[in-house]
Design a protein around this motif. Structure first.
Motif, PDB file in Angstrom:
ATOM      1  N   ILE A  55       3.536  -2.438   0.082  1.00 28.92           N
ATOM      2  CA  ILE A  55       3.939  -1.162   0.680  1.00 28.92           C
ATOM      3  C   ILE A  55       2.764  -0.574   1.462  1.00 28.92           C
ATOM      4  CG2 ILE A  55       4.708   1.195   0.227  1.00 28.92           C
ATOM      5  CD1 ILE A  55       6.833  -0.964  -0.204  1.00 28.92           C
ATOM      6  N   GLY A  56       3.033  -0.204   2.709  1.00 23.20           N
ATOM      7  CA  GLY A  56       1.994   0.356   3.573  1.00 23.20           C
ATOM      8  C   GLY A  56       1.265  -0.686   4.396  1.00 23.20           C
ATOM      9  N   LYS A  57       1.564  -1.979   4.192  1.00 28.65           N
ATOM     10  CA  LYS A  57       0.880  -3.048   4.934  1.00 28.65           C
ATOM     11  C   LYS A  57       1.850  -3.716   5.904  1.00 28.65           C
ATOM     12  CE  LYS A  57      -2.405  -3.940   1.203  1.00 28.65           C
ATOM     13  NZ  LYS A  57      -2.961  -4.953   0.269  1.00 28.65           N
ATOM     14  N   ASN A  58       1.283  -4.371   6.928  1.00 24.96           N
ATOM     15  CA  ASN A  58       2.081  -5.074   7.915  1.00 24.96           C
ATOM     16  C   ASN A  58       2.475  -6.449   7.381  1.00 24.96           C
ATOM     17  OD1 ASN A  58       2.386  -6.985  10.405  1.00 24.96           O
ATOM     18  ND2 ASN A  58       2.586  -4.908  11.227  1.00 24.96           N
ATOM     19  N   CYS A  59       3.641  -6.943   7.850  1.00 28.07           N
ATOM     20  CA  CYS A  59       4.131  -8.244   7.388  1.00 28.07           C
ATOM     21  C   CYS A  59       3.240  -9.414   7.799  1.00 28.07           C
ATOM     22  CB  CYS A  59       5.540  -8.487   7.932  1.00 28.07           C
ATOM     23  SG  CYS A  59       6.799  -7.400   7.245  1.00 28.07           S
ATOM     24  N   ARG A  60       2.261  -9.167   8.687  1.00 18.93           N
ATOM     25  CA  ARG A  60       1.369 -10.250   9.105  1.00 18.93           C
ATOM     26  C   ARG A  60       0.572 -10.814   7.935  1.00 18.93           C
ATOM     27  NH1 ARG A  60      -1.639  -5.780  11.085  1.00 18.93           N
ATOM     28  NH2 ARG A  60      -0.515  -5.890  13.053  1.00 18.93           N
TER      29      ARG A  60
END
Length: 363
Positions: free
Chosen positions: A304-309
């Motif tokens: 949560i809060g992070k990019n899917c990269r």
């Protein structure tokens, strides 16, 4: 109020039947009391009033009108307590004066007709409608326990005694304030729903009007011409506010149950699902379902809060990543297959499907 309930509950092609019943019943009740021409004028004014109210309610709220949300209650109040009786009162007052009945000024005649008819529809239409209407999915029934109903009834009796059964004077230096009924109506709205509020409103209105007319209670202290209007407006405001609260709570319950159903469906689906916030520059994840966590090995708190990269950090040279970035920038749905990596470093092929979700503002 009876005819209005029938109009809202039936198809428009049947309205002429209820209009005919209204005309015949009023002419019979006025036979021998009023001249036929005057009685017919009053009948036509009432017919215009109820047909206008029924038409506007069905036109603005649709055929599924059920006092189920705040919009419907506010529209009903504006029509049944405002537009329809106010216009009919102009006709009725005009008939009074055309026939030489000038017991009061035109404005006073108009106000008495307007408030009286509006009050009747506000008190009785929700009651009749609530018991004749079959609730659909938009209306969530509330079923309180019998013990709660008993406590409510006892509290109502106590408050009604304080407010309307006591009279001013040396024997009763303190009279219960009419504001004491507000929390009771709020409780009724919360625990008994629209039907409970309509029953309570009708009961309180009958007792309050009867006792005030006989010189009991706080409203009896007002002047003869004022107490009726003040009491009616107080009861109308009390009932409409409670109906609005009941409708809001019903709407919230319905939306909560709908959201809960969708949440359960998403959490139990066999595909990994992640929702990202497209309003923020880095498209941070705001939700991922249990299957997503199972596939990737990451817990909710880790994504949560992070990019899917973060799922393809070990192989950023894939050409599919540039294609995905281009499609995301254009907010277009697409399906792509690329290599991702679990938390433990194990590679897997991910067939990724993305779909933009638009809000009510088109963003």
């Amino acid at each position: 109020a009876i005819v209005l309930s029938a109009l809202v509950l039936t198809r428009t092609r049947q309205w002429w039947k209820f209009g005919l019943v209204l005309v015949v019943s009023e002419l019979l009740s006025n036979a021998g009391v009023l001249p036929f021409g005057q009685a017919l004028g009053f009948v036509l004014a009432n017919l215009f009033e109820v047909m206008l109210a029924g038409y506007l309610i069905r036109r603005l709220c649709g055929r599924n009108f059920a006092f189920a949300n705040l919009r419907e209650v506010l529209l009903f109040a504006a029509i049944a307590m405002g537009v329809a009786p106010a216009l009919a009162a102009l006709l009725g007052s005009g008939i009074h004066f055309a026939n030489g009945i000038e017991l009061a000024s035109f404005y006073e005649h108009w106000q008495i007709w307007w408030i009286g008819d509006g009050m009747g529809m506000v008190v009785l239409t929700p009651l009749l409608f609530g018991w004749l209407h079959v609730p659909g999915q938009a209306h969530q029934e509330v079923r309180p326990s019998w013990s709660e109903r008993l406590v409510f009834a006892l509290l109502l009796c106590a408050l009604m005694y304080l407010i309307f059964f006591t009279t001013p004077g040396a024997q009763a230096p303190w009279i219960g304030s009419p504001l004491l009924l507000l929390p009771l109506f709020g409780w009724a709205a919360m625990r008994f729903g629209t039907r409970g509020v309509s029953v309570l409103g009708c009961l309180v209105s009958l007792i309050a009007i009867g006792l005030t007319a006989s010189g009991r209670g706080m409203f009896s202290m007002l002047g003869e011409g004022v107490k009726t209007l003040v009491l009616q407006q107080y009861l109308a405001a009390l009932l409409l506010t409670s109906l609005a609260v009941a409708a809001i709570l019903n709407d919230l319950r319905t939306k909560y149950q709908s959201l809960r159903l969708f949440q359960q469906a998403i959490e139990n689906m066999g595909e990994g699902l992640a929702i990202v916030d497209a309003r923020k520059a880095d498209l941070p994840m705001v939700y991922c379902n249990p299957k997503f966590q199972e596939i990737t090995g990451y817990d909710n708190s880790e994504v949560i809060g992070k990019n899917c990269r973060m799922l393809n950090a070990a192989n950023r040279t894939q050409p599919e990543i540039a294609q995905m970035r281009e499609q995301l920038a254009q907010a277009k749905p697409f399906t792509i297959t690329l290599q991702n990596f679990r938390k433990n470093g194990q590679a897997f092929w991910n067939q990724l499907t993305t779909s933009p979700v638009w809000d009510e503002n088109g963003e």
